[in-house]
Design a protein around this motif. Structure first.
Motif, PDB file in Angstrom:
ATOM      1  N   THR A  22     -16.790  -1.329   4.664  1.00  0.00           N
ATOM      2  CA  THR A  22     -17.110   0.026   4.442  1.00  0.00           C
ATOM      3  C   THR A  22     -18.208   0.689   5.224  1.00  0.00           C
ATOM      4  O   THR A  22     -18.050   1.769   5.593  1.00  0.00           O
ATOM      5  CB  THR A  22     -17.326   0.199   2.938  1.00  0.00           C
TER       6      THR A  22
ATOM      7  N   PHE B  58     -11.550   3.265   0.968  1.00  0.00           N
ATOM      8  CA  PHE B  58     -10.002   2.476   0.981  1.00  0.00           C
ATOM      9  C   PHE B  58     -10.211   1.083   0.991  1.00  0.00           C
ATOM     10  O   PHE B  58      -9.842   0.218   0.576  1.00  0.00           O
ATOM     11  CB  PHE B  58      -9.122   3.239   1.894  1.00  0.00           C
ATOM     12  N   PHE B  59     -10.934   0.791   2.429  1.00  0.00           N
ATOM     13  CA  PHE B  59     -11.105  -0.587   2.605  1.00  0.00           C
ATOM     14  C   PHE B  59     -12.011  -1.240   1.431  1.00  0.00           C
ATOM     15  O   PHE B  59     -11.876  -2.525   1.396  1.00  0.00           O
ATOM     16  CB  PHE B  59     -12.014  -0.607   3.948  1.00  0.00           C
TER      17      PHE B  59
ATOM     18  N   PHE C 165      -9.793  -2.219  -0.820  1.00  0.00           N
ATOM     19  CA  PHE C 165      -8.474  -2.890  -0.317  1.00  0.00           C
ATOM     20  C   PHE C 165      -8.919  -4.611   0.088  1.00  0.00           C
ATOM     21  O   PHE C 165      -8.059  -5.450  -0.006  1.00  0.00           O
ATOM     22  CB  PHE C 165      -7.875  -2.560   1.244  1.00  0.00           C
TER      23      PHE C 165
ATOM     24  N   VAL D   8       0.680  -1.326   0.079  1.00  0.00           N
ATOM     25  CA  VAL D   8      -0.080  -0.020   0.056  1.00  0.00           C
ATOM     26  C   VAL D   8       0.761   1.342  -0.133  1.00  0.00           C
ATOM     27  O   VAL D   8       0.483   2.554  -0.663  1.00  0.00           O
ATOM     28  CB  VAL D   8      -1.052   0.102   1.002  1.00  0.00           C
TER      29      VAL D   8
ATOM     30  N   SER E 225     -10.265  -3.867  -7.307  1.00  0.00           N
ATOM     31  CA  SER E 225      -9.141  -4.436  -6.284  1.00  0.00           C
ATOM     32  C   SER E 225      -8.466  -5.867  -6.742  1.00  0.00           C
ATOM     33  O   SER E 225      -7.345  -6.134  -6.372  1.00  0.00           O
ATOM     34  CB  SER E 225     -10.101  -4.818  -4.863  1.00  0.00           C
TER      35      SER E 225
ATOM     36  N   ALA F  54      -7.535   0.643  -3.785  1.00  0.00           N
ATOM     37  CA  ALA F  54      -7.898   1.132  -2.520  1.00  0.00           C
ATOM     38  C   ALA F  54      -7.560   2.741  -2.364  1.00  0.00           C
ATOM     39  O   ALA F  54      -8.839   3.581  -2.104  1.00  0.00           O
ATOM     40  CB  ALA F  54      -7.044   0.443  -1.400  1.00  0.00           C
TER      41      ALA F  54
END
Length: 297
Positions: free
Chosen positions: A135, A91-92, A95, A4, A54, A62
């Motif tokens: 999320t 972001f999650f 990710f 990341v 992703s 992400a």
């Protein structure tokens, strides 16, 4: 989780992140008029994109989803203090899927996500639900801490919103796009230096993946149950009008803090298995091609 940070040293990954952010922002804005909660959330079919990306470009998805959502909030007039949690939540969303893929034991297909088998579809739906639930929990926790809305309200709305979009739109997009991207060598496993990807044992990867899934779903279920059973918030309530359930619950603040810290720790320890699956596919293709050439001779 080293990838990341390491991806920012790779010009191609940075460029892909910019493209995803722009594409995600552009895809979100047209549906900004389909309001669920004024000033906070709308019907968002575009949320299928971070999960799809992703599984193709990993960490770039992400960051792209996080920045794309923030830009969408700014351009659509929905930029609030809650947008900070929207950044982290999205972001999650981009990710979770690449971290879970191949690491879910019997739920995993052991194949790349080109959506050519029912087992891949099952694995995709599990990963998409965890991504949507995480999320939702992060954003709902933030809005509850800010005293704006009860956790259960946004947790259910966002989970359903994001999962339905991902379930219906994600598989056909991957079916059409993933093989072409793989042939072109544009997956994150093709672009990033192998040394920049986390090195974990298979057992370690699976434990971290199951940990992420367990903490996420538990956080969502316990948080919603607390609001409904203890706080008396109607399940599935849409927060409109002066009588809307507001947040500020100490229990939700503590639960969310513990769960979020646990997710961060598990994410830091998590590996990724997609690069191994891609390498296995490449070796198989090389052996197949070599065998074919030998037969022709």
């Amino acid at each position: 989780m080293r990838e990341v940070v390491a991806m920012w040293r790779n010009a191609q990954m940075v460029a892909i992140t910019v493209v995803i952010a722009a594409l995600y922002m552009t895809a979100l804005i047209p549906s900004s008029g389909l309001v669920i909660v004024p000033g906070f959330t709308t019907v968002r079919p575009a949320t299928a994109l971070p999960i799809v990306f992703s599984l193709i470009v990993g960490p770039a998805a992400a960051w792209g989803a996080a920045f794309g959502n923030l830009l969408s909030d700014a351009f659509s007039g929905q930029l609030t203090s809650g947008s900070v949690f929207g950044f982290v939540g999205n972001f999650f969303l981009g990710f979770a899927a690449y971290k879970l893929w191949g690491n879910l034991g019997p739920l995993s297909s052991g194949e790349e996500p080109d959506m050519r088998s029912p087992h891949q579809l099952l694995e995709y739906l599990v990963a998409a639900f965890v991504a949507a639930a995480g999320t939702a929990a992060i954003i709902a926790w933030g809005l509850d801490v800010l005293g704006l809305f009860a956790f259960s309200v946004f947790a259910t709305v966002i989970t359903v919103n994001d999962f339905v979009a991902a379930a219906f739109l994600g598989p056909p997009i991957l079916y059409l796009v993933y093989p072409r991207v793989a042939r072109a060598g544009f997956r994150y496993t093709d672009i990033m230096d192998r040394g920049h990807l986390p090195r974990r044992s298979r057992r370690h990867q699976r434990l971290a993946a199951f940990g992420i899934a367990t903490v996420t779903v538990t956080w969502l279920v316990v948080g919603v149950a607390f609001d409904v059973v203890v706080e008396g918030v109607a399940f599935g309530e849409i927060p409109t009008g002066p009588n809307a359930a507001t947040g500020g619950s100490l229990v939700q603040a503590v639960l969310g803090t513990v769960a979020f810290v646990a997710l961060c720790g598990l994410a830091a320890m998590a590996g990724e298995h997609l690069s191994s699956l891609c390498e296995e596919r490449s070796r198989w293709a090389e052996r197949h091609d070599a065998g074919g050439e030998g037969l022709e001779l």
